[in-house]
Each structure stands twice: as C-alpha cells, then as structure tokens.
Design an enzyme around this catalytic site. Structure first.
Site, mmCIF file in Angstrom:
data_model
loop_
_atom_site.group_PDB
_atom_site.id
_atom_site.type_symbol
_atom_site.label_atom_id
_atom_site.label_comp_id
_atom_site.label_asym_id
_atom_site.label_seq_id
_atom_site.Cartn_x
_atom_site.Cartn_y
_atom_site.Cartn_z
ATOM 1 N N HIS A 59 0.820 -1.219 0.000
ATOM 2 C CA HIS A 59 0.000 0.000 0.000
ATOM 3 C C HIS A 59 0.847 1.260 0.000
ATOM 4 O O HIS A 59 0.396 2.302 -0.474
ATOM 5 C CB HIS A 59 -1.007 -0.020 1.167
ATOM 6 C CG HIS A 59 -0.463 0.272 2.519
ATOM 7 N ND1 HIS A 59 -0.103 -0.710 3.420
ATOM 8 C CD2 HIS A 59 -0.238 1.445 3.164
ATOM 9 C CE1 HIS A 59 0.295 -0.156 4.546
ATOM 10 N NE2 HIS A 59 0.245 1.146 4.412
ATOM 11 N N ASP A 195 1.205 -7.803 2.417
ATOM 12 C CA ASP A 195 1.330 -6.368 2.114
ATOM 13 C C ASP A 195 2.809 -5.980 1.965
ATOM 14 O O ASP A 195 3.386 -5.341 2.842
ATOM 15 C CB ASP A 195 0.656 -5.562 3.219
ATOM 16 C CG ASP A 195 0.455 -4.105 2.849
ATOM 17 O OD1 ASP A 195 0.992 -3.668 1.821
ATOM 18 O OD2 ASP A 195 -0.250 -3.398 3.596
ATOM 19 N N SER A 623 4.084 2.420 8.258
ATOM 20 C CA SER A 623 3.824 1.412 7.237
ATOM 21 C C SER A 623 5.112 1.125 6.474
ATOM 22 O O SER A 623 5.769 2.042 5.976
ATOM 23 C CB SER A 623 2.752 1.908 6.269
ATOM 24 O OG SER A 623 1.505 1.992 6.895
#
Length: 688
Positions: A59, A195, A623
């Site tokens: 992402h 991810d 992230s």
C-alpha cells in the site's frame, strides 16, 4: 517511539527485553542497522540487498503500481515480477526514497532570534532560521534537508537525507494478496495479507542521485538488512525502526476533548461522502476506477482510522484521563507558567472557531487534482518573484522538481467527472457554513446555492486545458519565472482564490507562532511531572526515525476473547470466498494445497505463517517499517494496527496497542512457490 539517541539510556530495559546487541550502536542512525531504514513515499522502507532493493508495503508503493497500470494492463490486479533489471518499471515522478545521513541539534540556531518575540514575529523568526539551516545544508548536491521540531517547540534538529529520485517497480504481488481483505480486514486481527512490494533505487552513473534515465545504475546502500532464516514465536523479542508521521500524545486536555467530540466524527462523515462519490463514478467507468484506486484506498483507510481512533479514545477514556493528568500537573505549576498555559488555551480556542471551514477547504485542495494544480501554479508564480530564502516552504528552488513531478502525474490520477463530484460534495458543505466562516472569494467563485455551484464547476472544467500535460508544463514554465500564466479558467479562478488562502495562512502563522512559544511551557510542566513519577519522556512522532521494542504478544480485546499472535495460510482458506476482497488467487490456493512449506513453515503451527502481532508502538508513517529480531535480522514488515489501537496516535494504551506485520517467511514462500522470483531471493541472500 524512542529517538535513537535515547536508546543507550534504555540499555538495561532493552537487554531485559531480550535484545542481544549493544544498545549503544543504535544511537547512530547513520550506522548499521538503522542506516538501512529509509523514508519511502509516505511510509517507511528498508534496503534488503547491496544493489538497492527497497522493501516496503504494497500500500505504500500502491501509487507506483497504479502509475504503471492501465485497464488493459492492470498490474494492481495481476501483480508484477520484473524478469531482470531491464524489466523494472519507473515509479511516478514524485515518489522518493530518503536515506538519513545526518541528525544534529540546532536549537540555539533556530530559536536564537525568536526569543522575546510573540505571534507572527515568533513564527517568522523560527521559519527564517529553519530555512537558513536548510539552505546551508543543501549546498551539498543530492541532499534533502529539513528541521524537525521536538517536544513541541522545545528542541530542533537538522536532518540530512540523500534524496533518491529514480525508483523502479521490481516485484508486487497481486491485489488479492497484497490487499487481501481490503477494508473489511483493515485495522483488524487476525490478518492474512501479503502487504509487501520490492522497488529498486537507482542513481546516475557517477553514483549521485538523479532523475530517471536509462543509463542510471543501482544505488549501493551503506548497509542492508538480512532476512532471518527462522521466524519469531509468541514471546520473541521484536524491534521496529521507522519514520512515524505525527502523534499528539502531549496535547492539552482541551485538544483531546475536541478530537473526540468534533474532529473525528466530522472526518468520518465527510470521508464517507467522498468515498461514495468516487465509488459511484467507478461503477460506470473502468478507467475512472483505475485512476482513483489509490485515492479511494487512502480515503477508506483514513475513514476507518478516524472511526477506530474515536472508538479507542472513548474506550480508554482518554479525555477524562488527560483532564485528570492535567489537573495534577497544574497543581504544582508556578503562577507565571499558569498564565502562559491560559494563553495557550485561548489561542487554541481561536483556531477551533473556524475548524469546519478549515477542514473542508483543506480537503478541497488535497482531494482535487486539477484545481490543486492551478492553485499550486498561481502560488508558485507569486513566490517566484521573491528571493529564494523568502519564499514559502514548498515553493523554493529546492521544491521545483517535486512540483514538476506532481504536475506530470496528474494524468494518471484525474477524471473530470470524478473531480467535479468531489468538489461538489466539499463545496456544497462549505456553502452551508455560517457567514462567520465564509470567504468572499469562494462565495464569488462558486455561488451560494447548489445550482450556482454546479454551473460554476461545469463551466470551469469544460473550459480548462489543464487536463493536458503540455498545458500544465507550459503554465509551470511561466510560473517558475514569475511570469503571467496562460488565460485558462482554472488558472484565473486560482488567481482569485489564492489571496483568500494567503489571508488564512497569515492568520494561521500568527496562531502557530504563539503555539511555538507557549507549548514548550506545557512540555516543561509535563516533563517535570513525568520525571517526578520516574517515567521518561519521548517526543511526539514528527516524521523522524524512531525505534520501538517489545515482543510478539497475544491480544485480549474483550472479556473471554483472546487472539494468538500468529496466523497461517489456513486462515486464507477459511476467508476465501472467490469474491473481492476475499478472492485469493488460484496460484496461491494451489500452493497451499501442495503444502510445500519446507524452510518457511512454523513448527508450532504446522503450516505456513502469514502475519504476526507485536506490542510495538506504531502510527501512520510506520507502514513498511522493518521488524527485527534480537540479533538485528529482518523478521517482519509492519503494515497495520489493530482496531483497538488506532487511537494510539493520541493515547497509548498498552492493554490494546498491537502492531500487525507481514511475516518474512510468507514473503519468502510467495516469491519461491507462488509467484516465483528466484533471482530476487538470491539477491537477498535467500535460497531460491
């Protein structure tokens, strides 16, 4: 979220937690292992090979994947594996990787001329000194510098970072792995999401940062992380390093109350409306669906985050606890400090009076492509007439390449009907504001009724040429010279709106100057109160490198509910429905059925691990942060928090705070058995 320089003070705690290295070595963020950790786009990443491979989240790199996707060649859904270096695809022009090469305290230099001043004068003094620090620092080619504010205006640090501008897409799993579960599973546990994405950083043949060019060569990082050959188990030590964006844990009781009582509910409501507008357009237009995939994902993430933060702050009674803490603090506060704290409350109340207007107008800019471009171009035209040190941050010579890159990629993220729908929603809400929050320039441009707004938007977008890249580049060439911009409806609109933006900016800077002057008083009182309790104080996150340490730990979010900290591919089969967002791809299902997990299986699970849970401290910006074991080896990649912990940006509650990570055993297995890339596994020092 400790600064690296604080870690030697935590030597005993780190060793007791299980860290096998010397905590003193973690104080230097320009040495291994921390110099392998980088800023990547809007998140974090890490070098995992000597030839510039950067591992980050799917992402975080989603814009790169989208940039290379079309309806006919949809890499979002299909994924991508570059067969060799020649097959690596260029990232969008504004994607950057920043490698920190210096971190120095500059408090006296920044605050020297500000002391004794107030309001706008204080702000301008800090701003001018910070710009001077940055300008002197950036005399070195290829270096991006910034000044970081620590402890809410108490201390300032100069950050020197190598700015890598040529990034290329190397490996991305398909959406049905990289975003398995999508918003249904977002901020939830258990998770079963791969991810991750691999990019490669390139530099010019001379080894210096450069824009994309065919003859560029892979960047040779100062160090890179080694993927661990074995994985973690419940209770294992874990340490995370990354670039968390912003936390607000040291804000006042009044700010906590406003966050819960107004800000978060308002965000949820407006994000819902924007999501609905994009989804409605995407149902009828596949091209629009592709163009707005990244923006839609970001809105959904922010919406769910706001809802989770609201739920968590209420669950922890953060408003009540901060109010009680503040009352205890103030009992021992000197009379002079108390007067300053009362002044701080007054400044915050002034900002609150215009909070709805500021939220909506901020979204008008951030959620548009063409209107934002027009406003940026007009502001650049104005700033270009000033000496570079006097220009607004974001419009100096150092920012021109980034502005140009952003303008160039509009084509990949813009549809006129979708933009009009988004602006119609936001400006329609603006039209309903009380007169005290309205701006004459916006009323004149868009009218005061829905019919007038619709007609204005239709006329503007029917007549503008800014949807064409050549037109934007021509306007950019003029703006950077301070010359008149082309006669375009959106540019003419921007010329009318920017004066209102400048007026609001002046008001904000005056408030911010007072906040910069007054918040250190609050921080000094807080630090003294915490020291009396024997509790050390770390600064709020601000985009600088931070380290958190802890362990894999189960979660007990509710009575009689316990979640173990490891998931496996068995959960993928349990969730798989064949429909988005639980549509595991056939190659993954086939590999699970074969059961060939040799070298990557978890003996305690008897199967292939996927994700794991730790009690590490994270927030937005973390992230893509690497998770290391006791010996500094890479065991995981951070990508999410649990629903109960979304509120940790304001209030850290150790009962509920968990971070969610991709297990590197899952990444290795996917690259070996599912979407093979043996050449990349070898490059990372792993068996193919």
């Amino acid at each position: 979220m400790w600064m690296p320089s604080q870690l030697p003070q935590l030597d005993r705690q780190l060793r007791e937690a299980g860290y096998a290295g010397d905590p003193a070595t973690l104080a230097d963020l320009t040495a291994a292992p921390l110099n392998a950790v980088v800023r990547a786009g809007g998140g974090t990443g890490a070098f995992v090979s000597a030839d510039g491979l950067v591992l980050t989240n799917h992402h975080v790199a989603f814009g790169v994947i989208q940039y290379n996707s079309t309806p006919a060649r949809n890499l979002i859904d299909a994924g991508y594996v570059a067969a060799d270096r020649a097959g690596e695809l260029p990232a969008n022009p504004d994607f950057r990787v920043l490698v920190t090469i210096g971190f120095d305290q500059v408090t006296d230099q920044v605050l020297g001329s500000a002391r004794g001043k107030r309001g706008r004068a204080y702000f301008d003094a800090v701003d001018a000194a910070s710009k001077q620090v940055v300008a002197e620092c950036e005399r070195e080619a290829g270096v991006r510098c910034s000044v970081a504010n620590m402890y809410n205006g108490t201390d300032f640090y100069r950050i020197r970072q190598l700015e890598l501008r040529d990034l290329r897409l190397v490996y991305a799993p398909p959406r049905s792995i990289g975003n398995f579960g999508d918003e249904t599973d977002n901020f939830m546990w258990p998770r079963h999401t791969g991810d991750f994405t691999l990019l490669r950083a390139y530099v010019g043949p001379d080894g210096k940062p450069a824009a994309f060019a065919p003859d560029n060569v892979p960047y040779q990082p100062p160090s890179h992380l080694q993927v661990a050959s074995e994985g973690p188990h419940e209770g294992s030590f874990a340490m995370l390093a990354g670039y968390p964006g912003t936390t607000y844990r040291h804000r006042t009781a009044a700010e906590f109350a406003e966050q819960v009582q107004w800000t978060l509910p308002a965000r949820v409501e407006v994000f819902d409306a924007l999501i609905a507008a994009i989804e409605a357009a995407g149902r009828q237009d596949a091209q629009a669906r592709t163009l707005y995939a990244s923006q839609l994902q970001s809105l959904k993430n922010n919406r769910k985050r706001a809802a989770g933060e609201l739920d968590g702050l209420r669950r922890s009674d953060a408003v009540g606890q901060r109010a009680a803490d503040e009352r205890d603090m103030l009992r021992a506060t000197a009379r002079g400090d108390r007067r300053e704290l009362e002044a701080l409350d007054q400044v915050l109340a002034q900002a609150s009076a215009m909070r709805e207007r500021d939220l909506l107008l901020g979204l008008v800019v951030s959620q548009s492509q063409l209107l934002r471009s027009a406003l940026v171009l007009e502001r650049l035209r104005i700033e270009a007439g000033k000496p570079d040190p006097a220009r607004e941050t974001g419009y100096q010579a150092r920012d021109l390449a980034l502005i140009e890159g952003t303008l160039k990629q509009v084509q990949r993220r813009y549809d006129p009907a979708v933009e009009q729908a988004l602006l119609g929603e936001l400006l329609g809400r603006y039209q309903r504001l009380p007169d005290a929050q309205r701006l004459a320039e916006f009323d004149a441009a868009f009218g005061r009724t829905p019919a007038e707004l619709a007609a204005a938007l239709q006329s503007l977008y029917a007549g503008t040429a800014l949807g064409d890249e050549a037109a934007r580049m021509a306007a950019f060439a003029a703006a950077r010279q301070g010359a008149a911009l082309p006669a375009d409806p959106l540019l003419q609109l921007a010329a009318r709106l920017v004066p209102a933006q400048l007026r609001l900016e002046d008001e904000r800077k005056a408030r911010d100057g007072e906040l910069l002057r007054l918040r250190p008083v609050y921080m000094a009182v807080l630090a003294g109160w915490r020291a009396h309790q024997g509790r050390p104080l770390y600064p709020d996150a601000n985009g600088t490198l931070r380290v958190s340490y802890g362990r894999l730990e189960a979660l007990q979010p509710r009575d009689a509910v316990t979640y173990s900290p490891l998931t496996s591919v068995a959960g993928i089969l349990e969730k798989h429905t064949g429909q988005v967002p639980f549509d595991a791809p056939q190659p993954l299902l086939d590999a699970i059925a074969r059961g060939d997990f040799a070298g990557t299986a978890d003996a305690s699970l008897g199967t292939q691990p996927v994700n794991f849970l730790t009690n590490l401290d994270t927030t937005g910006g973390n992230s893509g942060s690497p998770v290391l074991d006791a010996h500094g080896r890479l065991i995981g990649l951070n990508f999410d928090s649990n629903w109960e912990a979304v509120s940790a940006s304001w209030w850290f509650d150790p009962r509920y705070k968990r971070a969610i990570h991709v297990d590197m055993r899952y990444m290795r297995w996917l690259m070996d058995q599912v979407y093979p890339a043996p050449h990349l596994l070898r490059e990372m020092g792993l068996d193919g």
